[in-house]
Structures are given as structure tokens and as C-alpha cells.
Design an enzyme around this catalytic site. Sequence first.
Site, PDB file in Angstrom:
ATOM      1  N   LYS A 113      48.478   2.327  59.603  1.00  0.00           N
ATOM      2  CA  LYS A 113      47.406   3.303  59.438  1.00  0.00           C
ATOM      3  C   LYS A 113      46.248   2.742  58.626  1.00  0.00           C
ATOM      4  CE  LYS A 113      46.804   8.141  57.987  1.00  0.00           C
ATOM      5  NZ  LYS A 113      47.487   9.312  57.380  1.00  0.00           N
TER       6      LYS A 113
ATOM      7  N   HIS B 141      50.182   2.037  51.112  1.00  0.00           N
ATOM      8  CA  HIS B 141      49.172   3.026  50.750  1.00  0.00           C
ATOM      9  C   HIS B 141      47.882   2.329  50.325  1.00  0.00           C
ATOM     10  CE1 HIS B 141      52.300   6.409  49.832  1.00  0.00           C
ATOM     11  NE2 HIS B 141      51.909   6.409  51.093  1.00  0.00           N
TER      12      HIS B 141
ATOM     13  N   ARG C 135      56.411   4.161  58.908  1.00  0.00           N
ATOM     14  CA  ARG C 135      56.162   5.321  59.760  1.00  0.00           C
ATOM     15  C   ARG C 135      56.869   5.098  61.096  1.00  0.00           C
ATOM     16  NH1 ARG C 135      51.450   3.726  57.296  1.00  0.00           N
ATOM     17  NH2 ARG C 135      50.481   5.235  55.865  1.00  0.00           N
TER      18      ARG C 135
ATOM     19  N   ARG D  40      60.365   8.490  55.936  1.00  0.00           N
ATOM     20  CA  ARG D  40      59.506   7.729  55.012  1.00  0.00           C
ATOM     21  C   ARG D  40      59.608   8.305  53.609  1.00  0.00           C
ATOM     22  NH1 ARG D  40      54.924   4.306  55.134  1.00  0.00           N
ATOM     23  NH2 ARG D  40      53.073   4.985  53.992  1.00  0.00           N
TER      24      ARG D  40
ATOM     25  N   HIS E  47      58.514  11.975  59.553  1.00  0.00           N
ATOM     26  CA  HIS E  47      57.947  11.519  58.277  1.00  0.00           C
ATOM     27  C   HIS E  47      58.923  11.732  57.129  1.00  0.00           C
ATOM     28  CE1 HIS E  47      54.179   9.673  57.251  1.00  0.00           C
ATOM     29  NE2 HIS E  47      54.110  10.348  56.113  1.00  0.00           N
TER      30      HIS E  47
ATOM     31  N   TYR F 177      55.341  10.567  44.343  1.00  0.00           N
ATOM     32  CA  TYR F 177      56.779  10.351  44.159  1.00  0.00           C
ATOM     33  C   TYR F 177      57.156  10.076  42.702  1.00  0.00           C
ATOM     34  CZ  TYR F 177      56.306   9.565  49.190  1.00  0.00           C
ATOM     35  OH  TYR F 177      56.009   9.688  50.523  1.00  0.00           O
TER      36      TYR F 177
END
Length: 341
Positions: A227, A305, A204, A282, A279, A314
Amino acid sequence: MGQSGLMAIQQLPDGRWRVDVEPVKGKRFRKTLKTKAEAMRFEATCRAKCSESNDWAPRPKDKRRLSELVELWFDLHGVSLSDGVRRVAILRACAKAMGDPVARMVDGAKIAATRARWMSAGVTGKTANNRLGYLKAVYNELHKLDVIDYPCPFTRIRPVRLQERPLAYLTKPQISELLDALQARTTSPHPAMVARICLATGARWGEAQALRPERIRGNALVFANTKSKRVRMVPVTPELVAAIKMHWQTYGPFTNCIGAFRLVLLSTSIKPPRGQASHILRHTFAAHFIMGGGHIVTLKEILGHASLNMTMRYAHLAPEHLNDAIRLGPLAGITLPLASQ
């Protein structure tokens, strides 16, 4: 155990029922209720609880406003969150928009009505869902901390169902266009290098921008301010490591340069979806990784994640994805007759 001469239950002139009971000497409880049945239940509860424990006393009905719970949540929990200040500002605005009701009286109908007003004023479904989630978190966290004795009163209200948007990513020519524009048009030297790090690692923008010399380990970059709150390490080429170090020697550490990046992006032919300015870098890493044959579980670890569900967005880009529809479909291996002329 006696009542010390008190009349435990008495009807008042307005029709309500007054309970005045002293199950244990020195512990006297008074309460006014609508019906005699409620009064009798309250008296029985007081007597039973006091016989079990002399320390027991009925808790008064919680009349605190939603704004009071928001402040308690921030003081006891929100202050420790990385986005706590931003979130409490949103929660304060939510409480005000709802008329700052008594917190325990907030129900699904009130929340749904408030959400409808937000969306009619142009608030997106995603933002409305975020606000609902923040409000639920206030109740749930305070209930866990025993600050309130009731759970979230609107748990059954569902979030707005959102239309899934196609993930945008840059093609190789667009990547070259963007990096050239960043090198030539920005007044700051940092956006071009930060963008290059994002494209090379899937980081990010904030993670890449916060990179410091001590977070380079050999030919890998370590991202700590993530995050998910987990540290992750992503290998990169020796050339990129050398370029980053040279950049720092020349221009110093990265500064907040997201604004400069957005201005340059607007000057290119690239038109990312709303809210995906930085973003998209990314998404670009993830898309090209999968299209190049990378494994979805490996991508999950690189992106950091928390769950595979996030990374599965994806999966449809994998080169074997469409071939599997043919190879594994119900007609695989079946010889079909030619169409009649």
C-alpha cells in the site's frame, strides 16, 4: 500605447459596465462587469500587465464542471495510481450526487450538505471522509499541474470525527480454530496458506496472495505490491518457507481466494468487526508481537506503515504499558496514609 480610438469603459443600458481596451496594437480585451470600479480595475490590470509583457492576456473565468475536472484528474494523475480506476468511479458518483456544479463554485456549504445527505442515507463517517479527501485531491493535484488557477475552494471543511474502535485480534485458540477450519472446509487449497503467511508476517491479504517464488529470499518473504509502494522484507521460519514451496509445487501459485476465506470465517465462532475479515490477521500479528515484548518501531517496519502514528494503535497492548502507569504516575514513591477506620 493607445486605445486606437476605443472608449475603454462604457455603461450599458442594463446598468452594467463594458470594458473594451486595446493597450497594445493587436491585443484587444473586452469584458462586462457589474460595477464601474470593477471595470476600472480590469482596464488598469490589462494596461499594467501588457506593459510588463506583450504575451500576457487575462484568463477567462473557468466554467468547467466538477465532472470535467474529475476526468482531467484521472487522465493526468489518477491513471497512475494503483486504485485509480476505483477512485475515479467514486469521484464520478460524487460529482453526480452534487448536481455536477461548476467546479470553482463548489464551497464548504455545498460539500457539507452533500455529506449530510450521504450520512443520512447510511454512509459511514469513514467513507464520507474518504470521499471528501478524494475531492480535495482532485483540486490540489490539478492546481499543482496548472490545469486550474485556483486552489481547492473548500479546504477549511473538516472531516467527520470518528469514534475510535478497539482493535480486534485472535487469541491462540481462535487462530487454531480458524486454521483448522480453513484446512477442512474450503474448496480451495490456497486460503489456509495465505492466512498462515498473514499471521506469520503481518502482511495484508493482497500482499500475501501476490507472493511468488522469486520473492522468497532465504528465510525471508519480500512484499513488493504494498500500500505504501515500498518494498519490505520480513523474516520467517525455515519451516514456513518449506511449506510455501511445497504448496506451490502441489497446487500452483496463489489465486484470488479472499471470498473462500470469508465464507470459512463465517462458519467459525469468530466474529470480527465489520470490515476486518482478513485484516484481523494483520491485527493479530501486531497484537501478539507487542504483547510478546516486541518494539513498536520494529513493528512499524514489519508492517510497512508510512508513519509511527499508525503503529501506535497497538502500543497499549505492550505488557509494560499498564505497569508504567504505576511506575511513572504522580504518586510513585509517595507513602500514603492508611484509610481511617
